[in-house]
Design an enzyme around this catalytic site. Structure first.
Site, short mmCIF file in Angstrom:
data_model
loop_
_atom_site.label_atom_id
_atom_site.label_comp_id
_atom_site.label_asym_id
_atom_site.label_seq_id
_atom_site.Cartn_x
_atom_site.Cartn_y
_atom_site.Cartn_z
N CYS A 103 0.75 -1.31 -0.19
CA CYS A 103 -0.50 -0.25 0.23
C CYS A 103 0.89 1.79 -0.40
O CYS A 103 1.63 1.48 -1.17
CB CYS A 103 -0.80 0.22 1.13
SG CYS A 103 -1.90 1.17 0.65
N HIS A 197 -2.74 -5.62 0.19
CA HIS A 197 -2.56 -5.49 1.73
C HIS A 197 -2.18 -7.57 1.82
O HIS A 197 -3.39 -7.51 2.53
CB HIS A 197 -3.15 -5.07 3.06
CG HIS A 197 -3.27 -3.97 2.90
ND1 HIS A 197 -2.23 -3.53 4.25
CD2 HIS A 197 -3.90 -2.84 2.37
CE1 HIS A 197 -1.95 -1.72 3.41
NE2 HIS A 197 -2.75 -1.81 2.87
N GLU A 199 -0.19 -8.77 4.51
CA GLU A 199 -0.17 -9.41 5.54
C GLU A 199 -1.32 -9.07 6.16
O GLU A 199 -1.50 -9.99 7.70
CB GLU A 199 0.68 -8.44 6.26
CG GLU A 199 0.23 -6.59 6.39
CD GLU A 199 0.00 -5.53 5.44
OE1 GLU A 199 -0.05 -4.42 5.28
OE2 GLU A 199 0.50 -6.15 3.85
#
Length: 285
Positions: A103, A197, A199
């Protein structure tokens, strides 16, 4: 291995995120990397903070990899926080240490290397980026190894890369955001980054929707906060029980998002295909 997580959130954003999910963006990365790489030593930097000590290229070179988190800061704003982030990213490039960003991390690396970032205007990717497709270069790039021809991923952002810097390689796009994944080479450094994202847990996606409810309502993606909650609640429930096929069907999600291991594909590929070979080339055991 020795990792450095660069937490791009300013202090107030960290506090707000902790209040909703119990962790800052940097803490999410730290917990995930500790689970992915047994025995990894992980430090945290806060380059946006005014009182953060400046890290030299020599200090950064002592790490095997640097990970840049998301952030609500806008890298096209000429503020002290943004200037500190850009300077930090340039030190990463100068150090030759492999780096990864999601991001805002991709946006910081883009600007540090000479590219540009812009606001998305009325457009939004909120919750999930849909139908991500590798470019011709991306199909053979190790960052996306194992991804199918088209896939979805957690995403929520209001800015996007306008133009990649010279020498960068576009790796993935979709109809909403042209630059969804890229490799950026600058000086001695190599950066792999994504606009989405990998993660995040699904619970963190739901919490991000709630935190940005006012913006989503303002831009017409939902009529009110109750409508946001009607989307966030089943995402939370699927996080708690990934075997809920009914929820996966309702949300239009498949294993690329629901399965945590597949969701983290880019992070694993970065470690296996860039960090480990670079570590060996540097003569580190």
């Amino acid at each position: 291995m020795k990792f450095l997580v660069a937490e791009s959130e300013p202090p107030e954003a960290r506090d707000k995120r902790r209040a909703s999910v119990g962790r800052s963006s940097g803490e999410t990365f730290i917990d995930l990397l500790a689970a992915m790489v047994s025995g990894a030593r992980i430090d945290r930097a806060k380059p946006a903070d005014a009182d953060a000590p400046e890290m030299s290229r020599e200090t950064i070179a002592g790490y095997d990899a640097v990970f840049l988190t998301g952030s609500p800061l806008h890298v096209y704003d000429d503020t002290p926080e943004v200037r500190r982030q850009i300077a930090f990213m340039r030190a990463i490039f100068a150090s030759g240490t492999p780096s990864f960003g999601s991001c805002a991390g991709l946006q910081v690396a883009t600007v540090a290397a000479g590219g540009t970032v812009r606001p998305m205007g009325a457009r939004r990717e909120a919750g999930f980026a849909r139908r991500l497709v590798a470019t011709a270069a991306g199909r053979d790039h190790p960052l996306l190894a194992g991804r199918p021809a088209a896939f979805d991923a957690p995403a929520i952002h209001t800015d996007e890369v306008e133009a990649l810097p010279a020498g960068a390689t576009l790796l993935a796009s979709n109809r909403v955001t042209h630059v969804q994944a890229a490799e950026i080479r600058c000086g001695d450094g190599v950066f792999w980054g994504v606009q989405y994202h990998p993660e995040l847990s699904l619970g963190e996606v739901a919490a991000a929707l709630r935190r940005q409810a006012d913006d989503l309502v303002e831009h017409g993606l939902a009529r009110d906060e109750a409508a946001i909650e009607a989307i966030a609640a089943p995402i939370d429930a699927l996080d708690e029980d990934p075997k809920r096929d009914d929820l996966a069907w309702q949300l239009g999600l498949d294993e690329q998002v629901i399965d945590a291991r597949l969701r983290r594909t880019e992070l694993r590929n970065f470690i296996d295909h860039l960090v480990r070979p670079t570590r060996r080339a540097r003569g580190r055991s």
